[in-house]
Design a protein around this motif. Structure first.
Motif, PDB file in Angstrom:
ATOM      1  N   UNK A  39       0.849  -1.191   0.000  1.00  0.00           N
ATOM      2  CA  UNK A  39       0.000   0.000   0.000  1.00  0.00           C
ATOM      3  C   UNK A  39       0.884   1.240   0.000  1.00  0.00           C
ATOM      4  N   UNK A  40       0.471   2.260  -0.734  1.00  0.00           N
ATOM      5  CA  UNK A  40       1.170   3.538  -0.667  1.00  0.00           C
ATOM      6  C   UNK A  40       0.859   4.197   0.684  1.00  0.00           C
ATOM      7  N   UNK A  41       1.887   4.548   1.430  1.00  0.00           N
ATOM      8  CA  UNK A  41       1.735   5.190   2.739  1.00  0.00           C
ATOM      9  C   UNK A  41       2.306   6.593   2.633  1.00  0.00           C
ATOM     10  N   UNK A  42       1.418   7.569   2.649  1.00  0.00           N
ATOM     11  CA  UNK A  42       1.788   8.954   2.352  1.00  0.00           C
ATOM     12  C   UNK A  42       1.980   9.738   3.639  1.00  0.00           C
ATOM     13  N   UNK A  43       3.126  10.362   3.784  1.00  0.00           N
ATOM     14  CA  UNK A  43       3.395  11.201   4.938  1.00  0.00           C
ATOM     15  C   UNK A  43       3.089  12.656   4.642  1.00  0.00           C
ATOM     16  N   UNK A  44       2.194  13.225   5.438  1.00  0.00           N
ATOM     17  CA  UNK A  44       1.854  14.646   5.309  1.00  0.00           C
ATOM     18  C   UNK A  44       2.323  15.383   6.553  1.00  0.00           C
ATOM     19  N   UNK A  45       1.568  15.279   7.657  1.00  0.00           N
ATOM     20  CA  UNK A  45       1.933  15.973   8.895  1.00  0.00           C
ATOM     21  C   UNK A  45       3.312  15.564   9.399  1.00  0.00           C
TER      22      UNK A  45
END
Length: 425
Positions: free
Chosen positions: A312-318
């Motif tokens: 799964x793509x795990x996207x870091x924002x905060x």
């Protein structure tokens, strides 16, 4: 002074998509070309984001005026940039950072700095007579991004009793960008009809998605499956799903537990939350999770990445806030496998591009993103193509502040012609 020299810089206060004040900067060159850029604003913000400078006078716009930032452009930035070469974006942004002198842009304000930085890039492209995406990315910029369209809103973006903030449809199986927009818009309208049939709300959240009275991610994703099928598509073939739990919003630091405050008051340690994500990924074509752990829960992030990062793509924002320093830390600790890029989190165009470059060199995916408080400015569309990001998150298929980006990408697709490619990351 040369024809590309900056003659004048100024700013004004305008309104964003929530009716709150924001800053618009304008730049004029010696030869007469002028351009402007507007700055968006977030609701769910990371603690390490660059500072958005607001006035704080509660008697006016609830304290949200940006008069101080506007004055910083007029009185401090403008004299510094007068006579500078607009084609030298790196030097312009270096001067802005030097003038501010702080780590988080708290002196001038990230909104003042970014507005000017973006306006300089746009005026340079206009003076050269080339599209902005081409100016920013060069001749190799030809990848049109897959839209991640937020069609169900919860969390801090709506009043719905739904703890997770965003549920997105992802028309990754479309052959072209324009067809992806059609697939997505048809699904959005099918979802509206479905919500009405079930006597659920069809009011819109900040990003143009519906904010119905749903209480769980399971219920939201089941609704999306039905809507996709109603629109004539197959979940997991033409259209996939993504979500942004915005886990920092429901993380209790003292107990290190995730508390579902808006719905059933459940408390989960990170290990149980990750198991819940795994269950959802097993039941639905869920291909991307953004901010699945809180920004300060690095152990939770490592666990999430170990368990789901291969599939799964795990996207870091905060956790990354478009900042190369935090991204380097994440890379070193094996956290996430993709980054969300929001220029106003870092404050200048050059630093944004530096972060994108670091992510790509490190094998991380890149997704360009709007903010919940947006404007009609389509700069983000050009930046997504310039970076060959292959992914863009810019809201639902409603509200003109979101549609402006999609429409600009349709124009770019037309401009690229047979050289354009639709992004499959």
């Amino acid at each position: 002074m040369g024809r590309f020299s900056i003659h004048r810089v100024w700013a004004r206060q305008v309104l964003d998509s929530r009716g709150n004040p924001t800053l618009e900067a304008e730049v004029v060159l010696e030869e007469g070309t002028r351009s402007r850029a507007m700055v968006p604003s977030g609701a769910s913000t990371g603690v390490n984001e660059a500072l958005e400078l607001r006035d704080g006078n509660k008697a006016r716009y609830g304290g949200k005026e940006v008069g101080k930032a506007v004055q910083n452009v007029q009185k401090r930035i403008a004299p510094c940039l007068q006579g500078q070469n607009a084609l030298d974006q790196q030097e312009i942004d270096r001067l802005l950072r030097e003038l501010d002198g702080t780590e988080n842009k708290s002196n001038l304000g990230a909104n003042a700095m970014l507005g000017v930085s973006l306006a300089v890039a746009r005026v340079a492209a206009a003076a050269l007579g080339i599209p902005l995406y081409r100016y920013l990315g060069g001749t190799g910029s030809a990848l049109l991004p897959v839209p991640f369209a937020n069609v169900l809103n919860g969390g801090a973006h709506s009043d719905a009793p739904l703890d997770f903030q965003e549920f997105m449809i992802v028309p990754r199986g479309a052959p072209t960008f324009s067809e992806a927009i059609r697939f997505g818009a048809e699904t959005f309208h099918a979802l509206r009809v479905l919500l009405r049939e079930r006597n659920l709300g069809t009011g819109l959240g900040d990003e143009g998605g519906f904010a119905p009275n749903l209480s769980s991610a399971d219920e939201a994703l089941e609704l999306l499956c039905t809507a996709v099928e109603r629109a004539g598509y197959t979940p997991g073939k033409e259209i996939f799903f993504a979500m942004d739990p915005a886990a920092s919003e429901f993380f209790d630091q003292s107990s290190e537990a995730y508390v579902f405050r808006k719905s059933d008051q459940r408390r989960m340690p990170a290990v149980h939350l990750v198991e819940y994500y795994k269950e959802l990924c097993g039941r639905f074509p869920l291909i991307s999770i953004e901010d699945g752990a809180a920004e300060n829960d690095w152990e939770g992030w490592r666990l999430l990445t170990r368990e789901l990062g291969a599939s799964v793509q795990l996207v870091g924002d905060d956790v990354f806030v478009t900042n190369p320093e935090f991204l380097r830390k994440g890379i070193a600790q094996g956290v996430a496998n993709s980054i969300l890029i929001k220029p106003n989190q870092i404050g200048t165009l050059s630093e944004t591009l530096e972060t994108v470059d670091l992510a790509k060199r490190s094998g991380y995916g890149v997704m360009l993103s709007h903010r919940s408080g947006e404007t009609e400015d389509p700069f983000l569309a050009h930046l997504a193509v310039a970076c060959n990001a292959g992914q863009i998150k810019t809201g639902s298929f409603a509200r003109s502040d979101r549609i402006a980006k999609y429409n600009e990408l349709l124009r770019i697709e037309e401009d690229l012609g047979k050289n354009g490619r639709y992004g499959h990351w």
